[in-house]
Design a protein around this motif. Sequence first.
Motif, PDB file in Angstrom:
ATOM      1  N   ALA A 108       0.838  -1.204   0.000  1.00 26.51           N
ATOM      2  CA  ALA A 108       0.000   0.000   0.000  1.00 26.51           C
ATOM      3  C   ALA A 108       0.872   1.253   0.000  1.00 26.51           C
ATOM      4  CB  ALA A 108      -0.910   0.005   1.225  1.00 26.51           C
ATOM      5  N   PRO A 109       0.400   2.354  -0.580  1.00 27.63           N
ATOM      6  CA  PRO A 109       1.145   3.616  -0.510  1.00 27.63           C
ATOM      7  C   PRO A 109       1.221   4.090   0.940  1.00 27.63           C
ATOM      8  CG  PRO A 109      -1.066   3.994  -1.360  1.00 27.63           C
ATOM      9  CD  PRO A 109      -0.896   2.514  -1.282  1.00 27.63           C
ATOM     10  N   ILE A 129      -8.794   2.057   2.614  1.00 25.87           N
ATOM     11  CA  ILE A 129      -9.097   0.623   2.668  1.00 25.87           C
ATOM     12  C   ILE A 129     -10.486   0.345   2.099  1.00 25.87           C
ATOM     13  CG2 ILE A 129      -9.516  -1.319   4.226  1.00 25.87           C
ATOM     14  CD1 ILE A 129      -7.317  -0.141   6.039  1.00 25.87           C
ATOM     15  N   LEU A 130     -11.474   1.163   2.458  1.00 24.54           N
ATOM     16  CA  LEU A 130     -12.828   0.976   1.940  1.00 24.54           C
ATOM     17  C   LEU A 130     -12.856   1.124   0.417  1.00 24.54           C
ATOM     18  CD1 LEU A 130     -15.020   2.867   4.576  1.00 24.54           C
ATOM     19  CD2 LEU A 130     -14.874   0.399   4.196  1.00 24.54           C
ATOM     20  N   THR A 131     -12.100   2.097  -0.102  1.00 27.33           N
ATOM     21  CA  THR A 131     -12.046   2.279  -1.553  1.00 27.33           C
ATOM     22  C   THR A 131     -11.382   1.094  -2.231  1.00 27.33           C
ATOM     23  OG1 THR A 131     -11.877   4.681  -1.216  1.00 27.33           O
ATOM     24  CG2 THR A 131     -11.313   3.847  -3.393  1.00 27.33           C
ATOM     25  N   LEU A 151      -2.401   0.730  -9.948  1.00 29.92           N
ATOM     26  CA  LEU A 151      -2.660   2.171  -9.870  1.00 29.92           C
ATOM     27  C   LEU A 151      -2.915   2.602  -8.425  1.00 29.92           C
ATOM     28  CD1 LEU A 151      -4.957   2.558 -13.000  1.00 29.92           C
ATOM     29  CD2 LEU A 151      -2.598   3.357 -12.775  1.00 29.92           C
ATOM     30  N   PHE A 152      -3.548   1.772  -7.628  1.00 32.22           N
ATOM     31  CA  PHE A 152      -3.781   2.068  -6.215  1.00 32.22           C
ATOM     32  C   PHE A 152      -2.471   2.095  -5.429  1.00 32.22           C
ATOM     33  CE2 PHE A 152      -8.209   1.811  -6.786  1.00 32.22           C
ATOM     34  CZ  PHE A 152      -8.886   1.946  -5.584  1.00 32.22           C
ATOM     35  N   THR A 153      -1.576   1.168  -5.729  1.00 30.75           N
ATOM     36  CA  THR A 153      -0.386   0.969  -4.899  1.00 30.75           C
ATOM     37  C   THR A 153       0.815   1.747  -5.429  1.00 30.75           C
ATOM     38  OG1 THR A 153       0.049  -1.101  -6.124  1.00 30.75           O
ATOM     39  CG2 THR A 153      -1.191  -1.251  -4.054  1.00 30.75           C
ATOM     40  N   VAL A 154       1.394   1.280  -6.509  1.00 28.51           N
ATOM     41  CA  VAL A 154       2.555   1.981  -7.080  1.00 28.51           C
ATOM     42  C   VAL A 154       2.168   3.379  -7.537  1.00 28.51           C
ATOM     43  CG1 VAL A 154       4.291   1.931  -8.919  1.00 28.51           C
ATOM     44  CG2 VAL A 154       3.620  -0.198  -7.767  1.00 28.51           C
ATOM     45  N   GLY A 155       0.976   3.525  -8.069  1.00 22.53           N
ATOM     46  CA  GLY A 155       0.535   4.819  -8.588  1.00 22.53           C
ATOM     47  C   GLY A 155       0.182   5.854  -7.551  1.00 22.53           C
ATOM     48  N   GLU A 156       0.154   5.469  -6.272  1.00 23.75           N
ATOM     49  CA  GLU A 156      -0.068   6.372  -5.142  1.00 23.75           C
ATOM     50  C   GLU A 156      -1.493   6.925  -5.066  1.00 23.75           C
ATOM     51  OE1 GLU A 156       1.899   7.035  -2.635  1.00 23.75           O
ATOM     52  OE2 GLU A 156       3.688   6.008  -3.335  1.00 23.75           O
ATOM     53  N   GLY A 158      -4.124   6.233  -7.179  1.00 23.33           N
ATOM     54  CA  GLY A 158      -5.095   5.491  -7.962  1.00 23.33           C
ATOM     55  C   GLY A 158      -6.463   5.435  -7.308  1.00 23.33           C
ATOM     56  N   ALA A 159      -6.498   5.450  -5.972  1.00 26.91           N
ATOM     57  CA  ALA A 159      -7.783   5.429  -5.270  1.00 26.91           C
ATOM     58  C   ALA A 159      -8.612   6.655  -5.617  1.00 26.91           C
ATOM     59  CB  ALA A 159      -7.558   5.343  -3.761  1.00 26.91           C
ATOM     60  N   LEU A 160      -7.964   7.796  -5.746  1.00 28.16           N
ATOM     61  CA  LEU A 160      -8.678   9.023  -6.118  1.00 28.16           C
ATOM     62  C   LEU A 160      -9.231   8.912  -7.537  1.00 28.16           C
ATOM     63  CD1 LEU A 160      -6.157  11.653  -4.710  1.00 28.16           C
ATOM     64  CD2 LEU A 160      -8.315  10.956  -3.676  1.00 28.16           C
ATOM     65  N   LEU A 161      -8.400   8.404  -8.449  1.00 25.81           N
ATOM     66  CA  LEU A 161      -8.850   8.260  -9.828  1.00 25.81           C
ATOM     67  C   LEU A 161     -10.003   7.267  -9.922  1.00 25.81           C
ATOM     68  CD1 LEU A 161      -5.527   8.190 -11.882  1.00 25.81           C
ATOM     69  CD2 LEU A 161      -7.091  10.097 -11.517  1.00 25.81           C
TER      70      LEU A 161
END
Length: 216
Positions: A108-109, A129-131, A151-156, A158-161
């Motif tokens: 995780a970021p 976590i919910l996202t 995108l969530f992890t390496v991309g930092e 990605g959750a927002l996108l």
Amino acid sequence: MRIVLLLVLLGGAVLVSATFRPSIRTLDQFRFALSAGEVDRVTWRGDGGEIWLLTWSESPLVWHEVQSHGLRDAKGPYTVKRLNADASRNPVSPSIVQIDDRRGGSFAPSWPFRFPGGTNLWWLATAWILTFLLMLGSRPRLGNRWAWFWLFTVGEIGALLYLVLEPRVLWQGPGAGPAHSKPMTGGTGCLASILLAIVSLGAALGIGELVRMLLG
């Protein structure tokens, strides 16, 4: 729900970005602020009792820093022992935490789970976590789950996108959006996450600089 999670993550991203660009201060300014009870959190980097970088906050958005060449006065180097002694003289001592850059990473970021200076932002970690769970339990339109995982992890960010784009863009009306003709695969998502990580860092530095100019 998407809007609530997005607002929480955006607010947390601004708070964390503010820590990226602290204002430069002197040791005397830090000790004066500490004695006046204006210091909320303190983080330091160093080894063996020596400090080579001291950062502190007046509030979650206002951060300052004393660099290595400024951590010395007439009494000599400013050590952890002196820091603790100065803090103990206050009725309410600030949170004081050593930053350990050697700590092992995770998938995780770090920004939703590691806020400098003690207590983490549990509401930010919960929203991330919910996202992430929402993504795993859905059928994304623009990419498969592996693509969004990278995108969530390496991309930092990605959750927002994801919250803006999936399963339909946030400003689109109710109803299922059309399926994307060529959703991203896991390999494409991994490559895109590297570029997104660079964009994320630049955005964080830019937001941090803006906050510093306005409040620092």
